[in-house]
Scaffold this active site. Sequence first.
Site, PDB file in Angstrom:
ATOM      1  N   LYS A  72      80.226 -60.714  29.745  1.00  0.00           N
ATOM      2  CA  LYS A  72      79.347 -61.376  28.777  1.00  0.00           C
ATOM      3  C   LYS A  72      79.891 -61.076  27.391  1.00  0.00           C
ATOM      4  O   LYS A  72      79.262 -60.353  26.599  1.00  0.00           O
ATOM      5  CB  LYS A  72      77.909 -60.865  28.938  1.00  0.00           C
ATOM      6  CG  LYS A  72      77.165 -61.435  30.136  1.00  0.00           C
ATOM      7  CD  LYS A  72      76.680 -62.862  29.940  1.00  0.00           C
ATOM      8  CE  LYS A  72      75.487 -62.931  29.013  1.00  0.00           C
ATOM      9  NZ  LYS A  72      75.076 -64.355  28.774  1.00  0.00           N
TER      10      LYS A  72
ATOM     11  N   ASP B 212      77.565 -55.897  41.189  1.00  0.00           N
ATOM     12  CA  ASP B 212      76.479 -55.629  42.135  1.00  0.00           C
ATOM     13  C   ASP B 212      75.723 -56.926  42.417  1.00  0.00           C
ATOM     14  O   ASP B 212      75.477 -57.296  43.565  1.00  0.00           O
ATOM     15  CB  ASP B 212      75.542 -54.574  41.536  1.00  0.00           C
ATOM     16  CG  ASP B 212      74.399 -54.226  42.467  1.00  0.00           C
ATOM     17  OD1 ASP B 212      74.662 -54.069  43.672  1.00  0.00           O
ATOM     18  OD2 ASP B 212      73.256 -54.129  41.996  1.00  0.00           O
TER      19      ASP B 212
ATOM     20  N   TYR C  72      75.789 -48.047  35.199  1.00  0.00           N
ATOM     21  CA  TYR C  72      75.383 -47.141  36.274  1.00  0.00           C
ATOM     22  C   TYR C  72      75.497 -45.682  35.859  1.00  0.00           C
ATOM     23  O   TYR C  72      74.742 -44.844  36.335  1.00  0.00           O
ATOM     24  CB  TYR C  72      76.234 -47.376  37.524  1.00  0.00           C
ATOM     25  CG  TYR C  72      75.709 -48.454  38.434  1.00  0.00           C
ATOM     26  CD1 TYR C  72      75.609 -49.769  38.005  1.00  0.00           C
ATOM     27  CD2 TYR C  72      75.316 -48.156  39.743  1.00  0.00           C
ATOM     28  CE1 TYR C  72      75.128 -50.754  38.840  1.00  0.00           C
ATOM     29  CE2 TYR C  72      74.839 -49.142  40.581  1.00  0.00           C
ATOM     30  CZ  TYR C  72      74.742 -50.434  40.134  1.00  0.00           C
ATOM     31  OH  TYR C  72      74.258 -51.402  40.966  1.00  0.00           O
TER      32      TYR C  72
ATOM     33  N   ASP D  48      76.893 -65.131  33.642  1.00  0.00           N
ATOM     34  CA  ASP D  48      75.776 -66.005  34.042  1.00  0.00           C
ATOM     35  C   ASP D  48      76.303 -67.330  34.590  1.00  0.00           C
ATOM     36  O   ASP D  48      75.822 -67.841  35.612  1.00  0.00           O
ATOM     37  CB  ASP D  48      74.788 -66.224  32.877  1.00  0.00           C
ATOM     38  CG  ASP D  48      75.444 -66.695  31.591  1.00  0.00           C
ATOM     39  OD1 ASP D  48      76.684 -66.604  31.461  1.00  0.00           O
ATOM     40  OD2 ASP D  48      74.721 -67.161  30.687  1.00  0.00           O
TER      41      ASP D  48
ATOM     42  N   ASP E  97      76.134 -59.690  45.901  1.00  0.00           N
ATOM     43  CA  ASP E  97      75.018 -60.044  46.795  1.00  0.00           C
ATOM     44  C   ASP E  97      74.908 -61.563  46.902  1.00  0.00           C
ATOM     45  O   ASP E  97      74.674 -62.122  47.981  1.00  0.00           O
ATOM     46  CB  ASP E  97      73.681 -59.498  46.260  1.00  0.00           C
ATOM     47  CG  ASP E  97      73.294 -58.175  46.892  1.00  0.00           C
ATOM     48  OD1 ASP E  97      74.213 -57.404  47.237  1.00  0.00           O
ATOM     49  OD2 ASP E  97      72.087 -57.909  47.042  1.00  0.00           O
TER      50      ASP E  97
HETATM   51  C1  IPM Z   1      75.482 -51.711  46.418  1.00  0.00           C
HETATM   52  C2  IPM Z   1      74.071 -51.165  46.361  1.00  0.00           C
HETATM   53  C3  IPM Z   1      74.077 -49.907  45.519  1.00  0.00           C
HETATM   54  C4  IPM Z   1      74.431 -50.294  44.107  1.00  0.00           C
HETATM   55  C5  IPM Z   1      72.792 -49.078  45.569  1.00  0.00           C
HETATM   56  C6  IPM Z   1      72.395 -48.728  46.980  1.00  0.00           C
HETATM   57  C7  IPM Z   1      72.910 -47.835  44.728  1.00  0.00           C
HETATM   58  O1  IPM Z   1      73.206 -52.132  45.891  1.00  0.00           O
HETATM   59  O2  IPM Z   1      76.378 -50.987  46.882  1.00  0.00           O
HETATM   60  O3  IPM Z   1      75.684 -52.855  46.017  1.00  0.00           O
HETATM   61  O4  IPM Z   1      73.576 -50.693  43.317  1.00  0.00           O
HETATM   62  O5  IPM Z   1      75.627 -50.206  43.766  1.00  0.00           O
HETATM   63 MG    MG Z   2      74.081 -54.029  45.600  1.00  0.00          MG
END
Ligand code: IPM
Ligand code: MG
Length: 366
Positions: free
Chosen positions: A191, A247, A140, A223, A251
């Site tokens: 990884k 990240d 990042y 993975d 999700d």
């Molecule tokens: C998260 C989001 C952020 C990230 C974006 C909005 C920059 O996806 O907080 O997970 O990628 O970290």
């Molecule tokens: Mg995210």
Amino acid sequence: MHNILLTPGDGIGPEVMDATSRVLGWYQKNRKFEFQAEEALIGGTAFEKVGRSDPDDTIAKAKKADAILFGAVGGPQWDNLPFHQKPERGLLRLRKDLELFANLRPALCFDALKDASSLKPEIVSGLDILIVRELTGGVYFGEPKETTTLPDGQKRAVDTQVYTTSEIDRICRVAFDLARLRGKKLASAEKSNVMVTGVLWRQVVTEVAKDYPDVALTHILADNAAMQLVRNPKQFDVMVTDNLFGDVLSDEAAQLTGSIGMLPSASLGAKRADGKQWALYEPIHGSAPDIAGKGLANPIASILSLAMAFRYSFNRGEDALLLEKAVDTVLAEGFRTGDIMQKGMNQVGTAGMTDAILKALDKVAG
Ligand code: IPM
Ligand code: MG
């Protein structure tokens, strides 16, 4: 007196923030929670008003706050802005400037929602995992991060994945400390088979583990972690991983619980010299432009982020539990926003869900 900064941001951010402010009001009235709240611009909304998605003024206010309650950033109308002006820069600058390196993302399956998951209920029922994501390093922020043009005219884009020993060490300690308070199991995902940052990550976490002999550490390739999360997620308790894998995996973990609209997060900085700690709390869902402004958004993730603020910034664990219990209650009573709607349940919007939570708070607070 606690200083709270509200940054509603874009899309459904302002709606879920309104809901959360109402909950704050309830605590002020009923639980002697004393606070001052101020608002600041962030994201695309800030870009429209002051020409930047990461205004200096917002960063300065954030540095003075005991906790930041963050809504969401982003939207299709800003998709074509140059990279450094994108709404996401606002959030990324807050993370970087306040050194919010430890991102806690719980994935907890509420019993009432075990049928709302896309996985079989027996796979997710009782699920309670915590992903600890490194938040201020890795790809990042690594340099160089640039697009150049090659002599033959084609473009070349570079992102840099970079980690130092100390960056890995401090996030692993946060994860081990949390694992100690929970099931004493920590999985570290990287990884190391293809990335030197992964090799270093594995070495450092192994070293840190010597200080935590009571916590069982396992190493898992990222993975494989993604696969195991859908195969048998309950094998995990705490998982620690880098910024990008965190990240993605968070999700995935969120969706196991039925809806990404349910999950809160905390981003914590290092302890400062004055004993305080910067901290930002945000729902992990994004700005959901498709339903923005319609009063349909699920406010639970934002409200549960406030519960995390009670726990980690305000030292009010009991108030956190009350709020979590109130959410559990309204779900058991059948209240559902559209994202978690199930047959036979009572569909409500953002305000309706918030009303129900406030009522449940009255009840559980006795
Ligand atoms: C998260 C989001 C952020 C990230 C974006 C909005 C920059 O996806 O907080 O997970 O990628 O970290
Ligand atoms: Mg995210």
